[in-house]
Design an enzyme around this catalytic site. Sequence first.
Site, PDB file in Angstrom:
ATOM      1  N   SER A 253       0.841  -1.185   0.000  1.00 31.99           N
ATOM      2  CA  SER A 253       0.000   0.000   0.000  1.00 31.99           C
ATOM      3  C   SER A 253       0.888   1.250   0.000  1.00 31.99           C
ATOM      4  O   SER A 253       1.750   1.378  -0.867  1.00 31.99           O
ATOM      5  CB  SER A 253      -0.962  -0.059   1.198  1.00 31.99           C
ATOM      6  OG  SER A 253      -2.044   0.806   1.024  1.00 31.99           O
ATOM      7  N   ASP A 481      -8.511  -4.647  -6.382  1.00 38.65           N
ATOM      8  CA  ASP A 481      -8.084  -3.865  -5.220  1.00 38.65           C
ATOM      9  C   ASP A 481      -8.901  -2.581  -5.118  1.00 38.65           C
ATOM     10  O   ASP A 481      -8.924  -1.775  -6.042  1.00 38.65           O
ATOM     11  CB  ASP A 481      -6.598  -3.519  -5.351  1.00 38.65           C
ATOM     12  CG  ASP A 481      -5.975  -3.043  -4.053  1.00 38.65           C
ATOM     13  OD1 ASP A 481      -6.595  -2.209  -3.364  1.00 38.65           O
ATOM     14  OD2 ASP A 481      -4.867  -3.490  -3.729  1.00 38.65           O
ATOM     15  N   HIS A 511      -7.360  -5.937  -0.993  1.00 42.95           N
ATOM     16  CA  HIS A 511      -6.240  -4.998  -1.000  1.00 42.95           C
ATOM     17  C   HIS A 511      -4.942  -5.777  -0.884  1.00 42.95           C
ATOM     18  O   HIS A 511      -4.623  -6.335   0.164  1.00 42.95           O
ATOM     19  CB  HIS A 511      -6.413  -4.039   0.183  1.00 42.95           C
ATOM     20  CG  HIS A 511      -5.443  -2.904   0.208  1.00 42.95           C
ATOM     21  ND1 HIS A 511      -5.088  -2.195  -0.924  1.00 42.95           N
ATOM     22  CD2 HIS A 511      -4.752  -2.337   1.234  1.00 42.95           C
ATOM     23  CE1 HIS A 511      -4.232  -1.233  -0.582  1.00 42.95           C
ATOM     24  NE2 HIS A 511      -4.008  -1.312   0.718  1.00 42.95           N
TER      25      HIS A 511
END
Length: 542
Positions: A253, A481, A511
């Site tokens: 991320s 995602d 994710h």
Amino acid sequence: MHPVVRGAGALGLAAVLATATAACESGSGTGAAKSGPSTAATTPTTPAATASASASVPPLPASLTGQQLSWQPCPAPSTAQGGDGSAPGAPWECATLKAPLDYGKPDGQTIDLALIRAVATGTGGQPRIGSLIYNFGGPGGSGVVTLPALAKDYADLNARYDLVSFDPRGVGNSAGVRCLDDAATDASAAVDGSPDDQSEITALDAANSGYTAACEQNSGTVLPHVDTVSAARDLDLMRQVLGDPKLHYFGISYGTELGGVYAHQYPGNVGHLVMDAVVDPTKDPEQSALGQAKGFQLALENFMKACAAQAGPSCPTGQGGDEGTRRITDLLTGLDTAPLPTDSNRRLTQDLAVTGIAAALYNPNSWNALAVGLQEAMQGGTGTTLLALADAYTGRDQQGHYSNQSAANRAISCADDKSRYTATDVQGLLPTFRQASPVFGDFTAWGLTSCNGWPVQGNADLPEVSAPGSAPIVVIGNTGDPATPYEGAGAMARQLGAGVGVQVTLQGQGHGGYDSGNACLKQAVDQYLLADRVPAEGTTCS
């Protein structure tokens, strides 16, 4: 009032879901792996390796680069770090690394960075490669808390790597940014984050101003120095102190942005570097927020399809599609004026409901919880489950204490991004955001105002991640995602440069990809990290 977050790493939720059974998909790769140059070699770093680091930054003194870490059994996490209040136990060890507050003044004031590690196990008899440093995203998540919670996903890598993570500067126990106290944070969260009229816009602006003033009052010294460029320099200091000639790094991320910024500054120091759930370095905050609105809407539609297929007429969003979206927007409209009771003495507001829904979309393992929460709210008139999901996302524990995740997120984002958006700017963007997502559009758009009036000027319009001369970097994109849409992986690979960024695709949900349970993707990444086999460009797993 929850601002849009870059990379949107729902770290509190990740820890909550860490014990859930992974959703396994059969993996099939396309494209044979190719061998790459060994990055596990122990040759000393040459001056050329750091030549692309900013020439304006003075060299660090030996008192910092030569410091010896004192590894000790880890204590229970602090309130700022979050977690469940219990020490992680063996094999985890913790230490403190000293780093300059201001890299422009390396002999000046220092801050303490909190580190955690599990020493390489040696399972299988293969030699140790070095340390593998993790950043799990946010920005604002405590790596000291998150790595033990998710370590089972990385057990195979622990055979040859010391698994290491840290609280980045401004986060948790690393000079953590402090803004509002718990009660004031609750009050701030009660402000309508998607104002419908001028009085609500005024209230949101006032809440943002109050939050900013509290951050400046309580953490004014550290706010100018929590930017990602400084955090990348911390990574290279860690590399040196840990004794690694190359940096081995796994960024997830927002951690992918940090990894890209590191690779730009120190391309010759890159060893193995993995990016998973990739932040798009070519999009400004407005474009990123719009992409997230679309990404969360897509994930919501995928959830509704799965719910309809599994539960049929009893699914709270019916057959999904327009019908399901209407049911959710009707729920949110009602919550705007009539929040729902919960098992605690708190009520589920519109903002908290949206946060809870978004939090559950990070991981398909939490889709059942989302269905339960929507059923409770739509038919039972209670908001307990959605509130619990929202609290996990925002770092609020059952005693009402908040980690500093949200404060750090805002401070780091505002230190990085030059853009400042006013209420007038957002009002002009609303039609586009609402078209992108009837559920999340308003909230992602209004979140753009969170840096307006911030006391520190942002560093740049976009992060610089070009890394000519770097070893190959594996860039993973998941087509489903919600928080870091798939297109960002391709953009990152291109920006890293030809022969550097190698894209791998997972056709999945949630994710990130490595911890999804997909055997094909795990094998591709493990071969890169453990055997120096760089995946073929375009490798796809499903």
